[in-house]
Scaffold this motif. Structure first.
Motif, PDB file in Angstrom:
ATOM      1  N   ALA A   1      -2.962   6.538   1.444  1.00 38.90           N
ATOM      2  CA  ALA A   1      -2.112   5.461   1.962  1.00 38.90           C
ATOM      3  C   ALA A   1      -2.679   4.912   3.268  1.00 38.90           C
ATOM      4  CB  ALA A   1      -0.682   5.957   2.168  1.00 38.90           C
ATOM      5  N   VAL A   2      -3.181   5.783   4.114  1.00 31.79           N
ATOM      6  CA  VAL A   2      -3.797   5.347   5.378  1.00 31.79           C
ATOM      7  C   VAL A   2      -5.029   4.498   5.088  1.00 31.79           C
ATOM      8  CG1 VAL A   2      -5.009   6.141   7.457  1.00 31.79           C
ATOM      9  CG2 VAL A   2      -2.888   7.257   6.744  1.00 31.79           C
TER      10      VAL A   2
ATOM     11  N   GLU B   1      -5.665   2.831   2.318  1.00 25.50           N
ATOM     12  CA  GLU B   1      -5.205   1.573   1.731  1.00 25.50           C
ATOM     13  C   GLU B   1      -4.717   0.618   2.818  1.00 25.50           C
ATOM     14  OE1 GLU B   1      -2.232   2.354  -1.228  1.00 25.50           O
ATOM     15  OE2 GLU B   1      -3.609   3.488  -2.500  1.00 25.50           O
ATOM     16  N   GLY B   2      -3.990   1.163   3.776  1.00 22.65           N
ATOM     17  CA  GLY B   2      -3.469   0.338   4.869  1.00 22.65           C
ATOM     18  C   GLY B   2      -4.569  -0.296   5.694  1.00 22.65           C
ATOM     19  N   SER B   3      -5.608   0.488   5.990  1.00 24.67           N
ATOM     20  CA  SER B   3      -6.702  -0.073   6.787  1.00 24.67           C
ATOM     21  C   SER B   3      -7.465  -1.129   5.998  1.00 24.67           C
ATOM     22  CB  SER B   3      -7.636   1.023   7.290  1.00 24.67           C
ATOM     23  OG  SER B   3      -8.255   1.680   6.219  1.00 24.67           O
TER      24      SER B   3
ATOM     25  N   ALA C   1      -6.088  -3.024   3.659  1.00 22.25           N
ATOM     26  CA  ALA C   1      -5.177  -4.168   3.592  1.00 22.25           C
ATOM     27  C   ALA C   1      -5.231  -4.997   4.875  1.00 22.25           C
ATOM     28  CB  ALA C   1      -3.749  -3.704   3.316  1.00 22.25           C
ATOM     29  N   ILE C   2      -5.367  -4.343   6.025  1.00 22.75           N
ATOM     30  CA  ILE C   2      -5.472  -5.083   7.290  1.00 22.75           C
ATOM     31  C   ILE C   2      -6.691  -5.992   7.273  1.00 22.75           C
ATOM     32  CG2 ILE C   2      -5.912  -4.852   9.777  1.00 22.75           C
ATOM     33  CD1 ILE C   2      -3.009  -4.326   8.936  1.00 22.75           C
TER      34      ILE C   2
ATOM     35  N   ASN D   1      -0.492   4.202  -7.201  1.00 24.04           N
ATOM     36  CA  ASN D   1      -0.881   4.893  -5.968  1.00 24.04           C
ATOM     37  C   ASN D   1      -1.149   6.368  -6.235  1.00 24.04           C
ATOM     38  OD1 ASN D   1       1.456   6.731  -5.138  1.00 24.04           O
ATOM     39  ND2 ASN D   1       2.523   4.811  -5.538  1.00 24.04           N
TER      40      ASN D   1
ATOM     41  N   VAL E   1       0.844  -1.191   0.000  1.00 18.77           N
ATOM     42  CA  VAL E   1       0.000   0.000   0.000  1.00 18.77           C
ATOM     43  C   VAL E   1       0.881   1.243   0.000  1.00 18.77           C
ATOM     44  CG1 VAL E   1      -1.902  -1.137   1.205  1.00 18.77           C
ATOM     45  CG2 VAL E   1      -0.177   0.070   2.525  1.00 18.77           C
ATOM     46  N   GLY E   2       0.281   2.364  -0.288  1.00 15.05           N
ATOM     47  CA  GLY E   2       0.988   3.640  -0.205  1.00 15.05           C
ATOM     48  C   GLY E   2       1.938   3.853  -1.367  1.00 15.05           C
TER      49      GLY E   2
END
Length: 108
Positions: free
Chosen positions: A91-92, A94-96, A98-99, A84, A77-78
């Motif tokens: 990015a934040v 995407e990260g959440s 991805a989790i 991107n 991500v990011g």
């Protein structure tokens, strides 16, 4: 002690500064592990072509999740991800996402 320059110090009235980081993905250490685009950004999900997946020997019956790389269970991500938006907020997000996908992958 630092050497002084012969140039005169200049002062400018600047109201805004734009700084961009992440223009270079710094992913060379991942070459051969996950599929990357020509600039070195990591390809994920729908950006992975059938040819990419075949060359990476994608072993699963499903296609990669949106931020999943060519290596099952590995997500990007990011700023390192191909396509991107180069924005902290994206990015934040995407990260959440991805989790959530990591949890789903572990449940499989």
């Amino acid at each position: 002690m630092a050497e002084q320059s012969d140039r005169a110090l200049e002062t400018h009235n600047i109201r805004h500064v734009f700084m961009m980081t992440g223009a270079s993905p710094n992913t060379r250490w991942l070459e051969g592990c996950v599929v990357q685009d020509k600039q070195g950004f990591i390809k994920t999900g729908p950006n992975l072509t059938p040819e990419d997946l075949a060359s990476a020997r994608w072993p699963l019956g499903r296609t990669p999740y949106i931020f999943e790389t060519s290596l099952p269970g590995v997500f990007a991500v990011g700023d390192v991800r191909s396509g991107n938006m180069k924005r902290v907020a994206s990015a934040v997000g995407e990260g959440s996402t991805a989790i959530s996908l990591v949890h789903q992958t572990l449940h499989e």
